[in-house]
Write a protein that holds these residues in place. Sequence first.
Motif, PDB file in Angstrom:
ATOM      1  N   UNK A 131       2.059  11.256  -2.577  1.00  0.00           N
ATOM      2  CA  UNK A 131       3.108  11.350  -3.602  1.00  0.00           C
ATOM      3  C   UNK A 131       4.003  10.120  -3.674  1.00  0.00           C
ATOM      4  N   UNK A 132       4.044   9.293  -2.621  1.00  0.00           N
ATOM      5  CA  UNK A 132       4.864   8.091  -2.650  1.00  0.00           C
ATOM      6  C   UNK A 132       6.191   8.247  -1.943  1.00  0.00           C
ATOM      7  N   UNK A 156      14.940   5.069 -11.839  1.00  0.00           N
ATOM      8  CA  UNK A 156      15.156   4.115 -12.925  1.00  0.00           C
ATOM      9  C   UNK A 156      15.262   2.693 -12.397  1.00  0.00           C
ATOM     10  N   UNK A 157      15.784   2.519 -11.201  1.00  0.00           N
ATOM     11  CA  UNK A 157      15.780   1.197 -10.561  1.00  0.00           C
ATOM     12  C   UNK A 157      14.332   0.706 -10.402  1.00  0.00           C
ATOM     13  N   UNK A 158      13.450   1.607 -10.000  1.00  0.00           N
ATOM     14  CA  UNK A 158      12.036   1.247  -9.834  1.00  0.00           C
ATOM     15  C   UNK A 158      11.445   0.761 -11.148  1.00  0.00           C
ATOM     16  N   UNK A 213       3.219   5.369  -4.992  1.00  0.00           N
ATOM     17  CA  UNK A 213       2.843   4.179  -4.241  1.00  0.00           C
ATOM     18  C   UNK A 213       2.245   3.096  -5.135  1.00  0.00           C
ATOM     19  N   UNK A 214       1.686   3.473  -6.263  1.00  0.00           N
ATOM     20  CA  UNK A 214       1.056   2.485  -7.150  1.00  0.00           C
ATOM     21  C   UNK A 214       2.062   1.472  -7.702  1.00  0.00           C
ATOM     22  N   UNK A 218      -5.237  -0.686   2.118  1.00  0.00           N
ATOM     23  CA  UNK A 218      -6.334  -0.285   1.212  1.00  0.00           C
ATOM     24  C   UNK A 218      -5.816   0.013  -0.188  1.00  0.00           C
ATOM     25  N   UNK A 219      -4.563   0.459  -0.274  1.00  0.00           N
ATOM     26  CA  UNK A 219      -3.963   0.767  -1.568  1.00  0.00           C
ATOM     27  C   UNK A 219      -3.411  -0.467  -2.258  1.00  0.00           C
ATOM     28  N   UNK A 220      -3.610  -1.645  -1.639  1.00  0.00           N
ATOM     29  CA  UNK A 220      -3.178  -2.892  -2.255  1.00  0.00           C
ATOM     30  C   UNK A 220      -1.727  -3.247  -2.011  1.00  0.00           C
TER      31      UNK A 220
END
Length: 254
Positions: free
Chosen positions: A182-183, A196-198, A224-225, A246-248
């Motif tokens: 989920x991050x 919103x900052x993100x 996480x993306x 692995x997720x970059x």
Amino acid sequence: MKPFERQQHIFNYLMTHGKTKVDELASHFHLTGATIRKDLTVLEKQNKVLRTYGSVVVTQKDLEQDPPIDFKTNVNLNQKQRIGKKAATLINEGDSIIFDAGSTVLQIIPNLTAFDNLSIMTNSLTIFNAVLQLNKSYNLLMSGGSFREKSASFHGYFAESVFIGSTFDTLFIGTDGLDLEVGLTTFNEVYRVSSLMCNAAKKIVVLADSSKFGRKTPNIVCGLEKIHTIVTDDNLPKEMRDKLIEKGIQLIIS
């Protein structure tokens, strides 16, 4: 010193320093291995600490809450200071930066003295005041909004509106939990401003000590993306490191 007083000192030490080897505790408190193990057994029976593979850490029960910022600042302080110092190396002269409210993000501020030209936005009164104390001529901005005393930060419509349609180079953000599915998550129920900052940042840098990984708290801040970089400490297990890479995600160990 009476045993219960000694055990409280040990518990306080763990709250400040995070996961610690049992031998290091014995050395720090000038105790024999037998005595420190006895004290840790008492604390473990009280569900205050958990021993694993020769180390000991405060239980999630004591950490999974939303305590005041003054308290959170002193939890795992050594790790947070190292993380903050390493995170500051990701800043360039002339950057526009968002600092989300958080005790780990706060530890970046003492490392900003090398920079003269920064634009800084924050919703944290604690961080705002810490930047002021540097006596630098930064372009320093405060979001405004409804003040939340527990976190010494601003939230609500006015705080959120600042970040809608705005663009900054980098967001530095902490987290209560980081789950691979989920991050970033938080206990803070007024988390929308962080989301919103993100959205407003070209690059998101997460600052999290290793105790935050694998934890999932009620409110999702972002997936996480969206995350470019994570700065953490060297207690993060290799399996978790490999999965993040692995997720970059760029992983920086302090």
